[in-house]
Design a protein around this motif. Structure first.
Motif, PDB file in Angstrom:
ATOM      1  N   TRP C 169       0.881  -1.156   0.088  1.00  0.00           N
ATOM      2  CA  TRP C 169      -0.036  -0.104   0.201  1.00  0.00           C
ATOM      3  C   TRP C 169       0.875   1.298  -0.023  1.00  0.00           C
ATOM      4  N   ILE C 170       0.396   2.304  -0.349  1.00  0.00           N
ATOM      5  CA  ILE C 170       1.193   3.612  -0.394  1.00  0.00           C
ATOM      6  C   ILE C 170       1.889   3.980   1.133  1.00  0.00           C
ATOM      7  N   LEU C 171       2.970   4.076   1.117  1.00  0.00           N
ATOM      8  CA  LEU C 171       3.571   4.467   2.309  1.00  0.00           C
ATOM      9  C   LEU C 171       4.144   5.918   2.130  1.00  0.00           C
ATOM     10  N   ARG C 172       3.748   6.771   3.203  1.00  0.00           N
ATOM     11  CA  ARG C 172       4.103   8.179   3.196  1.00  0.00           C
ATOM     12  C   ARG C 172       4.234   8.715   4.489  1.00  0.00           C
ATOM     13  N   SER C 173       5.462   9.383   4.680  1.00  0.00           N
ATOM     14  CA  SER C 173       5.868   9.971   5.888  1.00  0.00           C
ATOM     15  C   SER C 173       4.767  10.726   6.362  1.00  0.00           C
ATOM     16  N   GLU C 174       4.354  11.696   5.427  1.00  0.00           N
ATOM     17  CA  GLU C 174       3.144  12.648   5.744  1.00  0.00           C
ATOM     18  C   GLU C 174       2.280  12.573   4.493  1.00  0.00           C
ATOM     19  N   ASP C 175       0.893  12.817   4.812  1.00  0.00           N
ATOM     20  CA  ASP C 175      -0.020  12.596   3.764  1.00  0.00           C
ATOM     21  C   ASP C 175      -0.491  14.060   3.611  1.00  0.00           C
ATOM     22  N   LYS C 176      -0.605  14.147   2.099  1.00  0.00           N
ATOM     23  CA  LYS C 176      -0.899  15.539   1.742  1.00  0.00           C
ATOM     24  C   LYS C 176      -2.361  15.931   2.286  1.00  0.00           C
ATOM     25  N   PRO C 177      -2.721  17.120   2.910  1.00  0.00           N
ATOM     26  CA  PRO C 177      -3.967  17.225   3.083  1.00  0.00           C
ATOM     27  C   PRO C 177      -5.141  17.311   2.031  1.00  0.00           C
ATOM     28  N   LEU C 178      -6.285  16.967   2.194  1.00  0.00           N
ATOM     29  CA  LEU C 178      -7.212  17.189   1.462  1.00  0.00           C
ATOM     30  C   LEU C 178      -7.286  18.344   0.575  1.00  0.00           C
ATOM     31  N   ALA C 179      -7.132  19.281   1.228  1.00  0.00           N
ATOM     32  CA  ALA C 179      -7.350  20.623   0.448  1.00  0.00           C
ATOM     33  C   ALA C 179      -6.446  20.840  -0.520  1.00  0.00           C
ATOM     34  N   ASP C 180      -5.097  20.180  -0.403  1.00  0.00           N
ATOM     35  CA  ASP C 180      -4.048  20.420  -1.374  1.00  0.00           C
ATOM     36  C   ASP C 180      -4.398  19.801  -2.834  1.00  0.00           C
ATOM     37  N   GLY C 181      -5.397  19.080  -2.624  1.00  0.00           N
ATOM     38  CA  GLY C 181      -5.846  18.357  -3.927  1.00  0.00           C
ATOM     39  C   GLY C 181      -5.221  16.848  -4.117  1.00  0.00           C
ATOM     40  N   GLU C 182      -5.425  16.414  -5.209  1.00  0.00           N
ATOM     41  CA  GLU C 182      -4.813  15.086  -5.484  1.00  0.00           C
ATOM     42  C   GLU C 182      -3.285  15.116  -5.831  1.00  0.00           C
ATOM     43  N   TYR C 183      -2.735  13.647  -5.872  1.00  0.00           N
ATOM     44  CA  TYR C 183      -1.272  13.516  -6.183  1.00  0.00           C
ATOM     45  C   TYR C 183      -1.469  13.664  -7.808  1.00  0.00           C
ATOM     46  N   LEU C 184      -0.540  14.312  -8.130  1.00  0.00           N
ATOM     47  CA  LEU C 184      -0.480  14.546  -9.494  1.00  0.00           C
ATOM     48  C   LEU C 184       0.378  13.291 -10.207  1.00  0.00           C
ATOM     49  N   GLN C 185       0.293  12.781 -11.083  1.00  0.00           N
ATOM     50  CA  GLN C 185       1.131  11.674 -11.864  1.00  0.00           C
ATOM     51  C   GLN C 185       1.047  11.687 -13.404  1.00  0.00           C
ATOM     52  N   THR C 186       2.382  11.698 -13.797  1.00  0.00           N
ATOM     53  CA  THR C 186       2.325  11.720 -15.619  1.00  0.00           C
ATOM     54  C   THR C 186       1.895  10.273 -16.066  1.00  0.00           C
ATOM     55  N   PRO C 187       1.404  10.356 -17.172  1.00  0.00           N
ATOM     56  CA  PRO C 187       1.275   8.985 -17.799  1.00  0.00           C
ATOM     57  C   PRO C 187       2.688   8.226 -17.792  1.00  0.00           C
ATOM     58  N   ALA C 188       3.465   8.758 -17.938  1.00  0.00           N
ATOM     59  CA  ALA C 188       4.933   8.011 -18.187  1.00  0.00           C
ATOM     60  C   ALA C 188       5.114   7.359 -16.590  1.00  0.00           C
ATOM     61  N   GLU C 189       4.965   8.326 -15.526  1.00  0.00           N
ATOM     62  CA  GLU C 189       5.200   7.810 -14.302  1.00  0.00           C
ATOM     63  C   GLU C 189       4.123   6.579 -13.962  1.00  0.00           C
ATOM     64  N   LEU C 190       3.010   6.623 -14.465  1.00  0.00           N
ATOM     65  CA  LEU C 190       2.045   5.519 -14.216  1.00  0.00           C
ATOM     66  C   LEU C 190       2.521   4.319 -14.887  1.00  0.00           C
ATOM     67  N   ALA C 191       3.115   4.475 -16.329  1.00  0.00           N
ATOM     68  CA  ALA C 191       3.226   3.336 -17.023  1.00  0.00           C
ATOM     69  C   ALA C 191       4.524   2.649 -16.370  1.00  0.00           C
ATOM     70  N   GLU C 192       5.347   3.383 -15.427  1.00  0.00           N
ATOM     71  CA  GLU C 192       6.304   2.624 -14.646  1.00  0.00           C
ATOM     72  C   GLU C 192       5.852   1.505 -13.842  1.00  0.00           C
ATOM     73  N   TYR C 193       4.796   1.648 -13.316  1.00  0.00           N
ATOM     74  CA  TYR C 193       4.410   0.687 -12.231  1.00  0.00           C
ATOM     75  C   TYR C 193       3.183  -0.161 -12.940  1.00  0.00           C
ATOM     76  N   LYS C 194       2.381   0.441 -13.822  1.00  0.00           N
ATOM     77  CA  LYS C 194       1.192  -0.108 -14.433  1.00  0.00           C
ATOM     78  C   LYS C 194       1.256  -1.607 -14.566  1.00  0.00           C
ATOM     79  N   PRO C 195       2.007  -2.196 -15.427  1.00  0.00           N
ATOM     80  CA  PRO C 195       2.028  -3.543 -15.502  1.00  0.00           C
ATOM     81  C   PRO C 195       2.023  -4.765 -14.093  1.00  0.00           C
ATOM     82  N   TYR C 196       2.825  -3.867 -13.002  1.00  0.00           N
ATOM     83  CA  TYR C 196       2.939  -4.600 -11.697  1.00  0.00           C
ATOM     84  C   TYR C 196       1.409  -4.401 -10.969  1.00  0.00           C
ATOM     85  N   SER C 197       0.600  -3.310 -11.353  1.00  0.00           N
ATOM     86  CA  SER C 197      -0.900  -3.412 -10.647  1.00  0.00           C
ATOM     87  C   SER C 197      -1.746  -4.097 -11.355  1.00  0.00           C
TER      88      SER C 197
END
Lengths: 138, 116, 335
Positions: C169-197
């Protein structure tokens, strides 16, 4: 909770791995053959060392070594060793893209590009080795 | 949790495997098939000694031999564990494989250091 | 209450009673003559070529209350063009022998429940055509490498424990507060781990892996692939924590790159590739922490304590968390 604890169920059936499991499927047999090429790699290293040692001990020792190399059963055996070394190289280089993910300009290099680069490197290295052994560095 | 020492041996195994894959086939075919069968001109002992005497050559040779031996050690160790299911002889097999490779590497260093 | 165990022809009473089959009366009539000329009109395959053909399915049975070792049982099942092995098993259970036990759910290759050995290969039975295995007989066994509870049902708790140990699962030392919006990820960053998902935890890779069968502690292909899925996710910061589990001898180092796991994976996850990449990364990290021990990633190794970073990750040694995890929304969205 002890993570190493496994509940014991006497009624559950556990199949034992047969000792020759690797003969059961072609892919397993190919795998074990690939692994056994490490013996050829070790042998090659040792034979190189033996020749260096024979050279160091003088003409007579080296001449004995060359006579050993020329004996027909030895040549036949070394043909097998060479085949094993080539099999090692082919299987090793073919698997290179699995371990090496290279990126160029943000895009991932396709597998065939990585493999081709490795084969080219193999060709180049072999050329250098042969050139050196023929005395090219003199 | 104590980290495993495996990465050390795996590094030796993989670099040895890559080096062996690149240089050993050509060297083996040239030295042990082509040369005894007369397909390539034989070199005199003096020529061979001169060829292998330079420090750089002996260093490269040492690296190739040492890494190839450790490649064998690591791979053969796992072949015994899995192929013959001798994993219960963990310590003995590790000692024989890595110990053997270490010993032979020391011998190689000594031979190459004193060459010719 | 034990039913009369039969092969081939059948008692329709047994069939209807055992499972309350939803199929119509015509099907009940048809089952009385399995192997003979079943017209199969009720099941909508009228006029189909080969509808009168049958194929033998040999199933490995194991009934611990009756026997101490597995046995084989042979059934004749209609060879319909569009049937999968799973359809054959369902036919056996519905019409021939209701005592057969096996797992299945979605019947379309996304749930990962129906993995079994078919003719010695681990496959999803909902994705394997019976006609491709003609003329048979088709041998169906439980997934290799796991203890067999009954018939084709295996115990997968070992896998589940190992999966949990790599903290998928996603492990983070500090989670972004909801007000800051979603975590942004480029398609290339997604492609890095997508097969394993794409892993559906079907455990075919564990069955194909000889190391998993030989080494008790080997974490296994799917668990490592899923660990990599998170290590390579830009939102995750837990690579060092997972390294502690995976860098033990059995974690990844038992793997000798047989490669069968990737060959049998029905979703193209390529766990073998994930493991090899992880070996390279773990080795580089090992050398880095040896030569440059002051780096960030070595903190958990040096202190052996990763509890300090976030209250949601105080699950040391498998203890359940008390408070809800701030990264819970990521987790609930699935792998």
């Amino acid at each position: 909770m002890n993570p190493a604890y496994r509940p014991h169920h006497p009624k559950w059936h556990r199949e034992r791995m047969p000792i020759f499991w690797w003969l059961g499927r072609i892919s397993y047999t190919k795998f074990i053959t690939r692994e056994l090429t490490s013996l050829a790699v070790g042998y090659a290293a040792l034979l190189l060392l033996v020749e260096i040692g024979a050279l160091a001990r003088g003409e007579a020792a080296h001449a004995r070594f060359l006579r050993f190399l020329a004996a027909p059963p030895v040549v036949a055996f070394h043909l097998l060793v060479c085949a094993a070394l080539v099999f090692h190289s082919v299987t090793w280089l073919n698997l290179a893209p699995k371990a090496l993910v290279l990126r160029l300009g943000g895009r991932r290099l396709p597998d065939w590009a990585v493999v081709s680069a490795h084969y080219l490197a193999w060709l180049a290295a072999s050329a250098v080795v042969v050139w050196f052994l023929r005395g090219g560095a003199a | 949790m104590r980290r495993s020492r495996e990465p050390f041996f795996w590094a030796l195994f993989s670099s040895g495997g890559m080096l062996a894959a690149l240089v050993l086939p050509a060297a083996a075919i040239y030295l042990w098939v082509a040369r005894p069968l007369g397909w390539v001109p034989a070199a005199t002992d003096a020529e061979l000694v001169a060829r292998f005497a330079p420090v750089l050559v002996r260093l490269v040779l040492f690296v190739v031999i040492a890494l190839a031996l450790f490649h064998w050690a690591h791979r053969f160790r796992y072949t015994l564990y899995d192929g013959l299911q001798l994993a219960h002889l963990y310590g003995l097999i590790a000692t024989i494989c890595y110990g053997g490779a270490t010993l032979l590497t020391i011998v190689a260093a000594w031979v190459l250091w004193r060459f010719p | 209450m034990p039913l009369a165990v039969t092969t081939g022809s059948t008692g329709t009473a047994g069939a209807a009673g055992a499972t309350g089959t939803p199929r119509g009366p015509a099907a009940a009539a048809a089952t009385a003559t399995v192997g003979a000329t079943a017209t199969a009109g009720a099941t909508g395959t009228a006029g189909m070529a080969g509808a009168t053909e049958t194929i033998a399915i040999e199933v490995q049975r194991y009934r611990p209350e009756e026997e101490t070792a597995p046995s084989w049982q042979r059934y004749e099942v209609p060879l319909r063009r569009d049937w999968m092995v799973l359809d054959g098993l369902n036919y056996i259970k519905d019409s021939l022998d209701g005592t057969l036990s096996y797992r299945w759910a979605c019947r379309m290759g996304v749930c990962g429940s129906c993995g079994m050995m078919v003719n010695g290969k681990p496959v999803l039975t909902c994705a394997t055509y019976l006609s491709a295995l003609a003329p048979g007989p088709v041998r169906v066994e439980p997934l290799r490498g796991f203890p067999v509870i009954r018939d084709l049902v295996v115990d997968v708790r070992d896998f589940l424990d190992k999966l949990k140990s790599v903290k998928p699962w996603i492990l983070r030392s500090e989670d972004k507060p909801l007000a800051d919006g979603e975590y942004l990820q480029t398609p290339a960053e997604l492609a890095e781990y997508k097969p394993y998902s794409m892993c559906i935890n079907c455990l075919l890779c564990y069955s194909a892996c000889p190391i998993y069968a030989l080494e008790d502690g080997f974490v296994g292909p799917a668990a490592i692939a899923l660990a990599q899925r998170y290590n390579l996710d830009t939102r995750d910061e837990g690579a060092a924590e997972r390294l502690d589990v995976l860098s033990q001898h059995e974690g990844i180092w038992a793997c000798t790159f047989v490669g069968e796991c990737s060959t049998v994976c029905p979703k193209g996850v390529d766990p073998a590739g994930a493991i090899q990449r992880y070996k390279v990364a773990a080795t580089a990290e090992w050398w880095r922490s040896l030569l440059l021990p002051w780096g960030k990633a070595s903190r958990s190794a040096a202190t052996g304590d990763d509890r300090g970073r976030s209250p949601s990750r105080s699950a040391a040694a498998g203890k359940e968390q008390a408070e809800p995890r701030p990264a819970g929304d990521e987790r609930s969205r699935g792998r």
